[in-house]
Design a protein around this motif. Structure first.
Motif, PDB file in Angstrom:
ATOM      1  N   MET A 187      15.275   4.746  -2.585  1.00 58.44           N
ATOM      2  CA  MET A 187      16.394   5.056  -3.487  1.00 58.44           C
ATOM      3  C   MET A 187      16.367   6.491  -3.996  1.00 58.44           C
ATOM      4  N   ARG A 188      15.304   7.258  -3.605  1.00 57.81           N
ATOM      5  CA  ARG A 188      15.151   8.654  -4.033  1.00 57.81           C
ATOM      6  C   ARG A 188      15.090   8.762  -5.559  1.00 57.81           C
ATOM      7  N   LYS A 189      14.366   7.853  -6.180  1.00 55.12           N
ATOM      8  CA  LYS A 189      14.196   7.845  -7.621  1.00 55.12           C
ATOM      9  C   LYS A 189      12.743   8.153  -7.964  1.00 55.12           C
ATOM     10  N   ARG A 190      12.514   9.202  -8.758  1.00 55.89           N
ATOM     11  CA  ARG A 190      11.163   9.550  -9.201  1.00 55.89           C
ATOM     12  C   ARG A 190      10.190   9.576  -8.016  1.00 55.89           C
ATOM     13  N   THR A 191      10.574  10.328  -6.992  1.00 52.26           N
ATOM     14  CA  THR A 191       9.783  10.333  -5.760  1.00 52.26           C
ATOM     15  C   THR A 191       8.348  10.786  -5.996  1.00 52.26           C
ATOM     16  N   GLU A 192       8.145  11.767  -6.903  1.00 52.23           N
ATOM     17  CA  GLU A 192       6.789  12.262  -7.146  1.00 52.23           C
ATOM     18  C   GLU A 192       5.887  11.147  -7.670  1.00 52.23           C
ATOM     19  N   TYR A 193       6.410  10.326  -8.593  1.00 49.84           N
ATOM     20  CA  TYR A 193       5.620   9.221  -9.133  1.00 49.84           C
ATOM     21  C   TYR A 193       5.355   8.169  -8.056  1.00 49.84           C
ATOM     22  N   ALA A 194       6.380   7.920  -7.237  1.00 48.24           N
ATOM     23  CA  ALA A 194       6.223   6.938  -6.156  1.00 48.24           C
ATOM     24  C   ALA A 194       5.157   7.389  -5.165  1.00 48.24           C
ATOM     25  N   VAL A 195       5.202   8.678  -4.795  1.00 47.32           N
ATOM     26  CA  VAL A 195       4.210   9.213  -3.860  1.00 47.32           C
ATOM     27  C   VAL A 195       2.811   9.131  -4.470  1.00 47.32           C
ATOM     28  N   GLY A 196       2.697   9.460  -5.767  1.00 45.66           N
ATOM     29  CA  GLY A 196       1.406   9.374  -6.436  1.00 45.66           C
ATOM     30  C   GLY A 196       0.851   7.959  -6.421  1.00 45.66           C
ATOM     31  N   GLY A 197       1.723   6.980  -6.686  1.00 44.96           N
ATOM     32  CA  GLY A 197       1.297   5.583  -6.676  1.00 44.96           C
ATOM     33  C   GLY A 197       0.866   5.123  -5.296  1.00 44.96           C
ATOM     34  N   LEU A 198       1.659   5.454  -4.275  1.00 45.90           N
ATOM     35  CA  LEU A 198       1.327   5.047  -2.904  1.00 45.90           C
ATOM     36  C   LEU A 198       0.080   5.775  -2.401  1.00 45.90           C
ATOM     37  N   PHE A 199      -0.072   7.023  -2.821  1.00 43.57           N
ATOM     38  CA  PHE A 199      -1.275   7.782  -2.489  1.00 43.57           C
ATOM     39  C   PHE A 199      -2.499   7.053  -3.039  1.00 43.57           C
ATOM     40  N   GLY A 200      -2.380   6.602  -4.305  1.00 38.15           N
ATOM     41  CA  GLY A 200      -3.477   5.880  -4.940  1.00 38.15           C
ATOM     42  C   GLY A 200      -3.784   4.562  -4.243  1.00 38.15           C
ATOM     43  N   VAL A 201      -2.741   3.880  -3.758  1.00 38.22           N
ATOM     44  CA  VAL A 201      -2.936   2.618  -3.038  1.00 38.22           C
ATOM     45  C   VAL A 201      -3.735   2.845  -1.759  1.00 38.22           C
ATOM     46  N   VAL A 202      -3.367   3.877  -0.989  1.00 40.43           N
ATOM     47  CA  VAL A 202      -4.071   4.158   0.264  1.00 40.43           C
ATOM     48  C   VAL A 202      -5.549   4.434  -0.009  1.00 40.43           C
ATOM     49  N   ILE A 203      -5.820   5.242  -1.027  1.00 46.17           N
ATOM     50  CA  ILE A 203      -7.209   5.589  -1.336  1.00 46.17           C
ATOM     51  C   ILE A 203      -7.968   4.377  -1.864  1.00 46.17           C
ATOM     52  N   SER A 204      -7.332   3.605  -2.772  1.00 45.84           N
ATOM     53  CA  SER A 204      -8.021   2.443  -3.351  1.00 45.84           C
ATOM     54  C   SER A 204      -8.303   1.381  -2.295  1.00 45.84           C
ATOM     55  N   GLN A 205      -7.368   1.184  -1.350  1.00 46.19           N
ATOM     56  CA  GLN A 205      -7.607   0.204  -0.290  1.00 46.19           C
ATOM     57  C   GLN A 205      -8.677   0.690   0.688  1.00 46.19           C
ATOM     58  N   THR A 206      -8.700   1.998   0.943  1.00 41.92           N
ATOM     59  CA  THR A 206      -9.740   2.552   1.803  1.00 41.92           C
ATOM     60  C   THR A 206     -11.118   2.284   1.212  1.00 41.92           C
ATOM     61  N   ILE A 207     -11.229   2.452  -0.109  1.00 47.52           N
ATOM     62  CA  ILE A 207     -12.503   2.196  -0.782  1.00 47.52           C
ATOM     63  C   ILE A 207     -12.744   0.697  -0.918  1.00 47.52           C
ATOM     64  N   GLY A 208     -11.723  -0.034  -1.393  1.00 49.39           N
ATOM     65  CA  GLY A 208     -11.874  -1.454  -1.673  1.00 49.39           C
ATOM     66  C   GLY A 208     -12.205  -2.288  -0.452  1.00 49.39           C
ATOM     67  N   TYR A 209     -11.580  -1.957   0.684  1.00 49.42           N
ATOM     68  CA  TYR A 209     -11.819  -2.720   1.910  1.00 49.42           C
ATOM     69  C   TYR A 209     -12.890  -2.079   2.804  1.00 49.42           C
ATOM     70  N   GLY A 210     -13.468  -0.980   2.344  1.00 49.18           N
ATOM     71  CA  GLY A 210     -14.522  -0.334   3.124  1.00 49.18           C
ATOM     72  C   GLY A 210     -14.040   0.307   4.403  1.00 49.18           C
ATOM     73  N   LEU A 211     -12.833   0.864   4.390  1.00 50.70           N
ATOM     74  CA  LEU A 211     -12.268   1.443   5.608  1.00 50.70           C
ATOM     75  C   LEU A 211     -12.896   2.780   5.974  1.00 50.70           C
ATOM     76  N   PHE A 212     -13.713   3.338   5.065  1.00 51.07           N
ATOM     77  CA  PHE A 212     -14.437   4.552   5.408  1.00 51.07           C
ATOM     78  C   PHE A 212     -15.311   4.331   6.646  1.00 51.07           C
ATOM     79  N   PHE A 213     -15.751   3.090   6.819  1.00 53.94           N
ATOM     80  CA  PHE A 213     -16.698   2.779   7.877  1.00 53.94           C
ATOM     81  C   PHE A 213     -16.011   2.335   9.172  1.00 53.94           C
ATOM     82  N   ASP A 214     -14.684   2.291   9.152  1.00 51.85           N
ATOM     83  CA  ASP A 214     -13.912   1.999  10.362  1.00 51.85           C
ATOM     84  C   ASP A 214     -13.152   3.269  10.721  1.00 51.85           C
TER      85      ASP A 214
END
Length: 276
Positions: A88-115
Motif C-alpha cells: 500500500m506504500r504506507k510508512r515503507t521505512e517502518y515496514a522495511v525495518g520490521g521485515l529486516f528485523g524478522v529476517v535477522i531474528s529468524q536467521t538467529i532463532g532457527y539457526g540459519l547461520f549454520f545453513d
C-alpha cells in the motif's frame, strides 16, 4: 569485434526498452508484491504448522515455553502488517525495518547461520529490502523537490545512493548459493557462469538495468524448473523446503525489478558514463 558487441548490446537494450515501455508503470507494483510474497507465505506456513513450530523452537532451539509463542506470534504480525504496508506504500521505512528485523531474528532463532544456502538467500532478501528503502527515499526526495524546490536535498540523495549500492551487492548472494548448492553438472556450471557474470555487472553498476532484467528472466525459468514444489507430494519432507526456496526466489526477483525501475544509483559505472 568489441565495437560489434557494443552495437549488438545497444540494439538488444533498445528492443527491450521498447518492449517494456508499456509495462513500466506496473513494474514498481509487481516488484513490491513479489518482494513481500515470501513473508506472506511464511506467515501462512507458521500458522498452519503452529504446534510443530512451537515444538521445534522449544525442543531443538532452546526457547522457553511462552517465549516460543511470543516469537512466532510477533513474527507473523510483523510479516503480515509490514508486507501490507509495503504493497500500500504506507510508512515503507517502518515496514522495511520490521521485515529486516524478522529476517535477522529468524536467521538467529532457527539457526540459519549454520545453513549456508538459507543464509545466502536471506542476505539476498535483505538486499531487496534495501532496494525498497532506496525507492522510498527517492520518492520522498522527489516530493521535497516538488514542494520546496529551493531546499537542498543532497543528504537524502547520498543516503539513497549508498543504500542502493548495498542493495545491489546483497541481492546477488542468491547466485552464490546457486553455485555452491547441489551437484555441479555441466548445465549447472554453465548457468552459474552466466548468472555470476550478470551478477558482477549488477554489483559494479555496468548495464545494470539490462543485467537485472536478464537475471529476473533467468530466475523465472530456474524457479519453475528447479523449485517446482507443486509436483512434490504434500507429505514429502522436502516439499516445504522447496516451496520456501520458490517464494524466496520470487522475492529476490522483486528486488531485482526494483533495481530495473530505480537504476543502479550514483555509485556505478553507468552513472559515471553519463558524466562523460
Amino acid at each position: 569485434m568489441i565495437q560489434s558487441a557494443r552495437n549488438l548490446s545497444a540494439r538488444i537494450e533498445n528492443l527491450i526498452s521498447k518492449t517494456a515501455t508499456p509495462l513500466k508503470p506496473a513494474i514498481p507494483i509487481i516488484a513490491r508484491f513479489l518482494l513481500v510474497v515470501t513473508f506472506f507465505e511464511d506467515s501462512l506456513r507458521i500458522i498452519a504448522q503452529w504446534a510443530d513450530q512451537l515444538t521445534y523452537l522449544e525442543n531443538y532451539r532452546g526457547f522457553y515455553h511462552g517465549a516460543n509463542h511470543a516469537f512466532l506470534g510477533l513474527n507473523v504480525f510483523i510479516m503480515c502488517a509490514g508486507s501490507a504496508m509495503v504493497i500500500m506504500r504506507k510508512r515503507t521505512e517502518y515496514a522495511v525495518g520490521g521485515l529486516f528485523g524478522v529476517v535477522i531474528s529468524q536467521t538467529i532463532g532457527y539457526g540459519l547461520f549454520f545453513d549456508f544456502n538459507f543464509f545466502l538467500r536471506n542476505v539476498s532478501i535483505l538486499g531487496g529490502l534495501l532496494m525498497l528503502l532506496a525507492d522510498s527515499i527517492n520518492s520522498q526526495n522527489d516530493k521535497r523537490k516538488t514542494v520546496f524546490p529551493g531546499l537542498p536535498t543532497i543528504s537524502y540523495t547520498n543516503r539513497s545512493t549508498y543504500i542502493q549500492l548495498a542493495g545491489r551487492i546483497l541481492l546477488i548472494f542468491l547466485f552464490m548459493s546457486f553455485v555452491f548448492a547441489g551437484e555441479m553438472t555441466p548445465l549447472r556450471v554453465a548457468a552459474s557462469a552466466i548468472g555470476l557474470v550478470a551478477s558482477a555487472m549488477v554489483v559494479i553498476g555496468f548495464k545494470a538495468k539490462f543485467s537485472a532484467l536478464f537475471l529476473v528472466l533467468f530466475l523465472s525459468v530456474f524457479n519453475v524448473i528447479i523449485n517446482n514444489w507443486w509436483t512434490i507430494h504434500h507429505n514429502h519432507p522436502t516439499r516445504d523446503f522447496v516451496m520456501y526456496d520458490f517464494f524466496q526466489t520470487l522475492s529476490i526477483m522483486g528486488g531485482l525489478l526494483l533495481l530495473v525501475n530505480l537504476g543502479p544509483g550514483g555509485i556505478s559505472v553507468d552513472e559515471k558514463k553519463k558524466n562523460y
